[in-house]
Scaffold this motif. Structure first.
Motif, PDB file in Angstrom:
ATOM      1  N   THR A  14       5.618   1.568  -2.017  1.00  0.00           N
ATOM      2  CA  THR A  14       5.692   0.289  -2.703  1.00  0.00           C
ATOM      3  C   THR A  14       6.363   0.428  -4.058  1.00  0.00           C
ATOM      4  O   THR A  14       6.302   1.491  -4.677  1.00  0.00           O
ATOM      5  CB  THR A  14       4.289  -0.336  -2.882  1.00  0.00           C
ATOM      6  OG1 THR A  14       4.433  -1.625  -3.492  1.00  0.00           O
ATOM      7  CG2 THR A  14       3.376   0.534  -3.707  1.00  0.00           C
ATOM      8  N   THR A  61      -3.623  -4.072   6.071  1.00  0.00           N
ATOM      9  CA  THR A  61      -2.633  -3.033   6.349  1.00  0.00           C
ATOM     10  C   THR A  61      -2.866  -1.828   5.444  1.00  0.00           C
ATOM     11  O   THR A  61      -3.651  -1.886   4.495  1.00  0.00           O
ATOM     12  CB  THR A  61      -1.202  -3.553   6.112  1.00  0.00           C
ATOM     13  OG1 THR A  61      -1.066  -3.960   4.758  1.00  0.00           O
ATOM     14  CG2 THR A  61      -0.871  -4.718   7.039  1.00  0.00           C
ATOM     15  N   LEU A  62      -2.153  -0.739   5.740  1.00  0.00           N
ATOM     16  CA  LEU A  62      -2.185   0.468   4.918  1.00  0.00           C
ATOM     17  C   LEU A  62      -0.800   0.667   4.319  1.00  0.00           C
ATOM     18  O   LEU A  62       0.190   0.838   5.041  1.00  0.00           O
ATOM     19  CB  LEU A  62      -2.584   1.685   5.756  1.00  0.00           C
ATOM     20  CG  LEU A  62      -3.974   1.638   6.385  1.00  0.00           C
ATOM     21  CD1 LEU A  62      -4.160   2.805   7.342  1.00  0.00           C
ATOM     22  CD2 LEU A  62      -5.049   1.645   5.310  1.00  0.00           C
ATOM     23  N   VAL A  63      -0.699   0.617   3.005  1.00  0.00           N
ATOM     24  CA  VAL A  63       0.578   0.741   2.302  1.00  0.00           C
ATOM     25  C   VAL A  63       0.988   2.204   2.253  1.00  0.00           C
ATOM     26  O   VAL A  63       0.201   3.067   1.876  1.00  0.00           O
ATOM     27  CB  VAL A  63       0.464   0.160   0.875  1.00  0.00           C
ATOM     28  CG1 VAL A  63       1.769   0.330   0.123  1.00  0.00           C
ATOM     29  CG2 VAL A  63       0.039  -1.300   0.924  1.00  0.00           C
ATOM     30  N   VAL A  64       2.260   2.481   2.630  1.00  0.00           N
ATOM     31  CA  VAL A  64       2.775   3.853   2.602  1.00  0.00           C
ATOM     32  C   VAL A  64       3.888   4.036   1.565  1.00  0.00           C
ATOM     33  O   VAL A  64       4.250   5.160   1.245  1.00  0.00           O
ATOM     34  CB  VAL A  64       3.256   4.318   3.996  1.00  0.00           C
ATOM     35  CG1 VAL A  64       2.083   4.399   4.956  1.00  0.00           C
ATOM     36  CG2 VAL A  64       4.342   3.422   4.533  1.00  0.00           C
ATOM     37  N   TYR A  91       4.465  -0.587   5.099  1.00  0.00           N
ATOM     38  CA  TYR A  91       3.069  -0.440   5.503  1.00  0.00           C
ATOM     39  C   TYR A  91       2.950  -0.163   6.996  1.00  0.00           C
ATOM     40  O   TYR A  91       3.906  -0.328   7.754  1.00  0.00           O
ATOM     41  CB  TYR A  91       2.264  -1.681   5.130  1.00  0.00           C
ATOM     42  CG  TYR A  91       2.798  -2.964   5.756  1.00  0.00           C
ATOM     43  CD1 TYR A  91       2.347  -3.388   6.997  1.00  0.00           C
ATOM     44  CD2 TYR A  91       3.741  -3.747   5.101  1.00  0.00           C
ATOM     45  CE1 TYR A  91       2.836  -4.540   7.568  1.00  0.00           C
ATOM     46  CE2 TYR A  91       4.213  -4.900   5.669  1.00  0.00           C
ATOM     47  CZ  TYR A  91       3.759  -5.298   6.910  1.00  0.00           C
ATOM     48  OH  TYR A  91       4.244  -6.452   7.483  1.00  0.00           O
ATOM     49  N   ASN A 112       7.611  -3.280  -0.041  1.00  0.00           N
ATOM     50  CA  ASN A 112       6.335  -2.809   0.472  1.00  0.00           C
ATOM     51  C   ASN A 112       6.565  -2.295   1.887  1.00  0.00           C
ATOM     52  O   ASN A 112       7.070  -3.030   2.727  1.00  0.00           O
ATOM     53  CB  ASN A 112       5.286  -3.934   0.513  1.00  0.00           C
ATOM     54  CG  ASN A 112       4.822  -4.339  -0.849  1.00  0.00           C
ATOM     55  OD1 ASN A 112       4.437  -3.511  -1.651  1.00  0.00           O
ATOM     56  ND2 ASN A 112       4.873  -5.624  -1.128  1.00  0.00           N
ATOM     57  N   LYS A 171      -0.025  -0.639  10.344  1.00  0.00           N
ATOM     58  CA  LYS A 171      -1.253  -1.342  10.758  1.00  0.00           C
ATOM     59  C   LYS A 171      -2.287  -0.276  11.120  1.00  0.00           C
ATOM     60  O   LYS A 171      -1.970   0.696  11.779  1.00  0.00           O
ATOM     61  CB  LYS A 171      -0.973  -2.227  11.955  1.00  0.00           C
ATOM     62  CG  LYS A 171       0.014  -3.325  11.641  1.00  0.00           C
ATOM     63  CD  LYS A 171      -0.571  -4.635  11.880  1.00  0.00           C
ATOM     64  CE  LYS A 171       0.443  -5.707  11.534  1.00  0.00           C
ATOM     65  NZ  LYS A 171      -0.083  -7.019  11.622  1.00  0.00           N
ATOM     66  N   PRO A 198      -1.406   6.734   3.075  1.00  0.00           N
ATOM     67  CA  PRO A 198      -1.739   5.348   3.411  1.00  0.00           C
ATOM     68  C   PRO A 198      -2.948   4.856   2.624  1.00  0.00           C
ATOM     69  O   PRO A 198      -3.996   5.505   2.598  1.00  0.00           O
ATOM     70  CB  PRO A 198      -2.042   5.416   4.904  1.00  0.00           C
ATOM     71  CG  PRO A 198      -1.250   6.590   5.392  1.00  0.00           C
ATOM     72  CD  PRO A 198      -1.302   7.586   4.260  1.00  0.00           C
ATOM     73  N   THR A 199      -2.750   3.739   1.928  1.00  0.00           N
ATOM     74  CA  THR A 199      -3.768   3.149   1.062  1.00  0.00           C
ATOM     75  C   THR A 199      -3.987   1.705   1.478  1.00  0.00           C
ATOM     76  O   THR A 199      -3.010   0.984   1.699  1.00  0.00           O
ATOM     77  CB  THR A 199      -3.291   3.177  -0.405  1.00  0.00           C
ATOM     78  OG1 THR A 199      -2.917   4.509  -0.739  1.00  0.00           O
ATOM     79  CG2 THR A 199      -4.365   2.707  -1.344  1.00  0.00           C
ATOM     80  N   PRO A 200      -5.226   1.250   1.592  1.00  0.00           N
ATOM     81  CA  PRO A 200      -5.453  -0.143   1.996  1.00  0.00           C
ATOM     82  C   PRO A 200      -4.758  -1.129   1.046  1.00  0.00           C
ATOM     83  O   PRO A 200      -4.773  -0.950  -0.173  1.00  0.00           O
ATOM     84  CB  PRO A 200      -6.972  -0.306   1.912  1.00  0.00           C
ATOM     85  CG  PRO A 200      -7.515   1.081   2.041  1.00  0.00           C
ATOM     86  CD  PRO A 200      -6.492   1.972   1.395  1.00  0.00           C
ATOM     87  N   SER A 201      -4.135  -2.158   1.636  1.00  0.00           N
ATOM     88  CA  SER A 201      -3.528  -3.218   0.835  1.00  0.00           C
ATOM     89  C   SER A 201      -4.617  -4.046   0.176  1.00  0.00           C
ATOM     90  O   SER A 201      -5.802  -3.888   0.480  1.00  0.00           O
ATOM     91  CB  SER A 201      -2.665  -4.114   1.730  1.00  0.00           C
ATOM     92  OG  SER A 201      -3.488  -4.772   2.686  1.00  0.00           O
TER      93      SER A 201
END
Length: 58
Positions: free
Chosen positions: A32, A27-30, A55, A53, A57, A19-22
Motif C-alpha cells: 500500500t 481483505t489482507l493488505v500486501v 490485497y 492498495n 482475500k 498480509p495485514t488485515p484492512s
C-alpha cells in the motif's frame, strides 16, 4: 515505491509486506501507499500521483 515511465507504460515497484488485515477486515493488505503519493514520474511536466492498495482475500 519506485515509479518510472518506459515508452507508453507506467512501471510501479513497491515493497511487499506481511498480509495485514484492512481497516474493514474483509481483505489482507500486501502492499500500500497509505493514500495518494506524489511521485517523481512526470507527464506533461506534472507529477504522477498514485494511490495503490494490493490485497488478497483471506
Amino acid at each position: 515505491m519506485e515509479v518510472t515511465i518506459k515508452g507508453n507504460k507506467l512501471l510501479i515497484e513497491i515493497e511487499l509486506q506481511e498480509p495485514t488485515p484492512s481497516s474493514s477486515g474483509k481483505t489482507l493488505v500486501v502492499a500500500t501507499t497509505h493514500g495518494n503519493t506524489v511521485t517523481n514520474a512526470m507527464i506533461n511536466d506534472k507529477p504522477v500521483i498514485i494511490g495503490l492498495n494490493a490485497y488478497i482475500k483471506p
